[in-house]
Design a protein around this motif. Structure first.
Motif, PDB file in Angstrom:
ATOM      1  N   GLU A 121       0.822  -1.210   0.000  1.00 48.99           N
ATOM      2  CA  GLU A 121       0.000   0.000   0.000  1.00 48.99           C
ATOM      3  C   GLU A 121       0.856   1.259   0.000  1.00 48.99           C
ATOM      4  O   GLU A 121       0.406   2.320   0.408  1.00 48.99           O
ATOM      5  N   GLY A 122       2.110   1.125  -0.412  1.00 49.19           N
ATOM      6  CA  GLY A 122       2.978   2.286  -0.506  1.00 49.19           C
ATOM      7  C   GLY A 122       4.010   2.406   0.602  1.00 49.19           C
ATOM      8  O   GLY A 122       4.989   3.111   0.448  1.00 49.19           O
ATOM      9  N   ALA A 123       3.783   1.742   1.734  1.00 48.70           N
ATOM     10  CA  ALA A 123       4.765   1.814   2.817  1.00 48.70           C
ATOM     11  C   ALA A 123       5.886   0.812   2.561  1.00 48.70           C
ATOM     12  O   ALA A 123       5.649  -0.307   2.120  1.00 48.70           O
ATOM     13  N   ALA A 124       7.126   1.230   2.806  1.00 49.98           N
ATOM     14  CA  ALA A 124       8.270   0.345   2.613  1.00 49.98           C
ATOM     15  C   ALA A 124       9.245   0.512   3.770  1.00 49.98           C
ATOM     16  O   ALA A 124       9.387   1.598   4.343  1.00 49.98           O
ATOM     17  N   LEU A 125       9.902  -0.577   4.098  1.00 47.26           N
ATOM     18  CA  LEU A 125      10.872  -0.610   5.174  1.00 47.26           C
ATOM     19  C   LEU A 125      12.104  -1.329   4.643  1.00 47.26           C
ATOM     20  O   LEU A 125      11.988  -2.406   4.059  1.00 47.26           O
ATOM     21  N   GLY A 126      13.265  -0.696   4.808  1.00 43.92           N
ATOM     22  CA  GLY A 126      14.499  -1.275   4.293  1.00 43.92           C
ATOM     23  C   GLY A 126      15.502  -1.529   5.409  1.00 43.92           C
ATOM     24  O   GLY A 126      15.436  -0.918   6.477  1.00 43.92           O
ATOM     25  N   PHE A 127      16.443  -2.415   5.127  1.00 40.52           N
ATOM     26  CA  PHE A 127      17.497  -2.766   6.075  1.00 40.52           C
ATOM     27  C   PHE A 127      18.804  -2.803   5.303  1.00 40.52           C
ATOM     28  O   PHE A 127      18.900  -3.504   4.290  1.00 40.52           O
ATOM     29  N   GLY A 128      19.796  -2.046   5.770  1.00 36.63           N
ATOM     30  CA  GLY A 128      21.065  -1.956   5.062  1.00 36.63           C
ATOM     31  C   GLY A 128      22.238  -2.361   5.938  1.00 36.63           C
ATOM     32  O   GLY A 128      22.312  -1.980   7.109  1.00 36.63           O
ATOM     33  N   ARG A 129      23.150  -3.127   5.349  1.00 42.04           N
ATOM     34  CA  ARG A 129      24.335  -3.594   6.067  1.00 42.04           C
ATOM     35  C   ARG A 129      25.299  -2.441   6.322  1.00 42.04           C
ATOM     36  O   ARG A 129      25.623  -1.668   5.420  1.00 42.04           O
ATOM     37  N   ILE A 130      25.748  -2.325   7.553  1.00 37.80           N
ATOM     38  CA  ILE A 130      26.747  -1.349   7.966  1.00 37.80           C
ATOM     39  C   ILE A 130      27.887  -2.111   8.631  1.00 37.80           C
ATOM     40  O   ILE A 130      27.654  -2.892   9.561  1.00 37.80           O
ATOM     41  N   GLU A 131      29.092  -1.927   8.143  1.00 37.27           N
ATOM     42  CA  GLU A 131      30.249  -2.570   8.769  1.00 37.27           C
ATOM     43  C   GLU A 131      30.421  -2.033  10.188  1.00 37.27           C
ATOM     44  O   GLU A 131      30.211  -0.853  10.446  1.00 37.27           O
ATOM     45  N   ASN A 132      30.783  -2.896  11.095  1.00 36.86           N
ATOM     46  CA  ASN A 132      31.019  -2.550  12.503  1.00 36.86           C
ATOM     47  C   ASN A 132      29.792  -1.922  13.152  1.00 36.86           C
ATOM     48  O   ASN A 132      29.908  -1.027  13.989  1.00 36.86           O
ATOM     49  N   TYR A 133      28.616  -2.378  12.760  1.00 42.22           N
ATOM     50  CA  TYR A 133      27.367  -1.879  13.333  1.00 42.22           C
ATOM     51  C   TYR A 133      27.361  -2.044  14.853  1.00 42.22           C
ATOM     52  O   TYR A 133      27.741  -3.088  15.374  1.00 42.22           O
ATOM     53  N   GLN A 134      26.939  -1.016  15.548  1.00 48.33           N
ATOM     54  CA  GLN A 134      26.767  -1.040  17.000  1.00 48.33           C
ATOM     55  C   GLN A 134      25.313  -0.691  17.306  1.00 48.33           C
ATOM     56  O   GLN A 134      24.847   0.378  16.906  1.00 48.33           O
ATOM     57  N   PRO A 135      24.584  -1.562  18.018  1.00 48.90           N
ATOM     58  CA  PRO A 135      23.177  -1.260  18.297  1.00 48.90           C
ATOM     59  C   PRO A 135      23.040  -0.081  19.245  1.00 48.90           C
ATOM     60  O   PRO A 135      23.936   0.195  20.050  1.00 48.90           O
TER      61      PRO A 135
END
Length: 123
Positions: free
Chosen positions: A45-59
């Motif tokens: 319905e038009g909403a989108a959610l993306g996830f992208g890899r980040i090196e050394n990701y820290q939550p």
């Protein structure tokens, strides 16, 4: 005047496939793009959610409001059932809960998100 619309909200993480699968299963959305470095979901319905890899990701750290950066508010009529499903899929429930009418959880990459009954509160 030019109109600008949100196309997608993208979340940084170490493992886009794993985090994309978590939100796909939690939200019931469809995967529209899938690679080792990025995953995109859509509700059709038009909403989108993306996830992208980040090196050394820290939550982000919860409940440090300066470190969390963002959070998603998710609508559900049954907060306890949605919480149980999210935990089954890999979310965790932090000890600190800032309110009584919603629940904060952490997704598998450590991002906080809230479960609330938005439909009931808007009426």
């Amino acid at each position: 005047m030019t109109t600008v619309k949100m196309a997608m909200f993208t979340i940084d993480c170490a493992d886009p496939k794993a985090l994309g699968a978590f939100y796909r299963d939690l939200l019931g959305w469809q995967v529209t793009y899938d690679s080792d470095d990025a995953v995109m979901l859509s509700n059709g319905e038009g909403a989108a959610l993306g996830f992208g890899r980040i090196e050394n990701y820290q939550p982000p750290q919860w409940p440090d409001p300066g470190a969390k950066q963002f959070h998603l508010d998710l609508d559900t009529a049954d907060i306890p059932a949605a919480e149980a499903r999210a935990v089954e899929l890999g979310a965790t429930v932090p000890e600190f809960q800032p309110g009584q009418t919603w629940r904060v959880l952490l997704d598998p990459a450590g991002h906080p998100f809230c479960l609330a009954n938005w439909s009931a509160s808007q009426g």
